[in-house]
Design a protein around this motif. Structure first.
Motif, short mmCIF file in Angstrom:
data_model
loop_
_atom_site.label_atom_id
_atom_site.label_comp_id
_atom_site.label_asym_id
_atom_site.label_seq_id
_atom_site.Cartn_x
_atom_site.Cartn_y
_atom_site.Cartn_z
N UNK A 140 -2.18 -39.53 -31.81
CA UNK A 140 -2.52 -40.92 -32.16
C UNK A 140 -2.14 -41.87 -31.03
N UNK A 141 -1.00 -41.62 -30.40
CA UNK A 141 -0.59 -42.44 -29.25
C UNK A 141 -1.56 -42.27 -28.09
N UNK A 142 -2.03 -41.04 -27.89
CA UNK A 142 -3.04 -40.80 -26.85
C UNK A 142 -4.31 -41.58 -27.16
N UNK A 143 -4.74 -41.53 -28.42
CA UNK A 143 -5.96 -42.24 -28.80
C UNK A 143 -5.81 -43.74 -28.65
N UNK A 144 -4.67 -44.29 -29.10
CA UNK A 144 -4.43 -45.73 -28.96
C UNK A 144 -4.41 -46.13 -27.49
N UNK A 176 -5.86 -44.60 -25.06
CA UNK A 176 -7.22 -44.48 -24.54
C UNK A 176 -8.03 -45.72 -24.85
N UNK A 177 -7.87 -46.25 -26.06
CA UNK A 177 -8.60 -47.46 -26.44
C UNK A 177 -8.18 -48.65 -25.60
N UNK A 192 -12.19 -37.54 -19.75
CA UNK A 192 -11.93 -36.13 -19.46
C UNK A 192 -10.65 -35.60 -20.10
N UNK A 193 -9.65 -36.49 -20.29
CA UNK A 193 -8.35 -36.01 -20.74
C UNK A 193 -7.93 -36.57 -22.10
N UNK A 194 -7.85 -37.89 -22.21
CA UNK A 194 -7.22 -38.48 -23.39
C UNK A 194 -8.02 -38.29 -24.67
N UNK A 195 -9.31 -38.61 -24.63
CA UNK A 195 -10.12 -38.48 -25.84
C UNK A 195 -10.25 -37.03 -26.29
N UNK A 196 -10.61 -36.08 -25.40
CA UNK A 196 -10.69 -34.69 -25.86
C UNK A 196 -9.37 -34.16 -26.41
N UNK A 197 -8.26 -34.54 -25.76
CA UNK A 197 -6.95 -34.06 -26.23
C UNK A 197 -6.63 -34.59 -27.61
#
Length: 263
Positions: free
Chosen positions: A44-48, A50-51, A229-234
């Motif tokens: 969730x932190x990665x997704x936030x 990324x946004x 390439x990294x944040x969204x796929x992960x």
């Protein structure tokens, strides 16, 4: 806060990237206190993050690049497109070279796994540091509270996604047999390049004004490449995909609110 804003732009860029490095170190430090971290929270932190980075790429980098190109008598569409594509392609080229020289098939011992993890994360931290530095350096054209807040929010967004990145390096290294101290060391080391890249980006942006539009769009392209390439796929590997998508939308909305509504 006023004392922080009174510092020179390169110093603020350095402090902002020291902050992003410290958040990485904080994430890497989880290896000292726990053997396992909730993956949903990390994703969730990665997704936030990324946004936030997606919104920052446009409002803090690409849009100012186009405006500055117009002011300097350049072709904004040409500068924006060329810089954006170059930033993304350079990052993809770095990934390709890394994969070529460190193929996955050879990752059979902890030392080479350590090298692969640290090198790949470090590669993606360079454009993030440059993006922060260029965002601060661009303010030399004209200081504003909104622009300065946007630069610091960009650093905050990058810092948020650096937290799980630090854990993503240190925890697997611990599983590979490294001691907790060494796993933490390599985890924080992956982001140590950011303060140097941030200071360099700020100085270059301030000294070479004619190239600033290109540098801003270059940083935007590199950041978008990292996100896609990294944040969204992960983050989307998590079973709770809708929650991860909402986290990314929330990050984008927060950054958009600060850049547009408060501007």
């Amino acid at each position: 806060m006023n004392g922080l804003y009174s510092l020179s732009l390169p110093m603020q860029a350095l402090l902002a990237t020291v902050f992003t490095w410290s958040v990485t170190a904080l994430g890497a430090a989880l290896v000292i206190f726990t053997r396992r971290v909730r993956p949903t929270l990390m994703d969730a932190l990665l997704g936030f993050g990324a946004g936030v980075m997606l919104a920052s790429s446009f409002w803090s980098l690409l849009a100012p690049s186009i405006d500055m190109a117009l002011e300097l008598g350049q072709l904004p569409w040409l500068v924006g497109c060329c810089g954006f594509l170059c930033g993304g392609c350079i990052l993809m080229l770095g990934d390709a070279l890394l994969a070529r020289h460190l193929p996955a098939a050879t990752m059979t011992d902890s030392r080479r796994r350590c090298w692969m993890l640290v090198t790949s994360i470090t590669l993606h931290n360079i454009p993030e540091g440059l993006a922060i530095g260029v965002a601060f350096g661009a303010l030399s054209f004209g200081m504003s509270d909104t622009g300065l807040m946007g630069a610091w929010m960009l650093a905050l967004g990058i810092g948020l996604q650096n937290f799980p990145e630090g854990a993503a390096v240190s925890l697997p290294l611990r599983r590979e047999g490294l001691g907790r101290g060494k796993a933490f060391f390599f985890g924080q080391l992956s982001a140590l390049v950011e303060p140097f890249a941030g200071l360099l980006g700020a100085l270059l942006a301030m000294m070479v004004h004619q190239s600033l539009p290109f540098m801003l769009s270059f940083a935007a392209g590199a950041m978008i490449s990292v996100v896609v390439a990294e944040l969204v796929p992960e983050s989307q590997r998590n079973p709770h995909k809708n929650l991860m998508t909402f986290a990314m939308l929330a990050g984008f909305s927060v950054m958009m609110l600060l850049d547009v509504a408060l501007g």
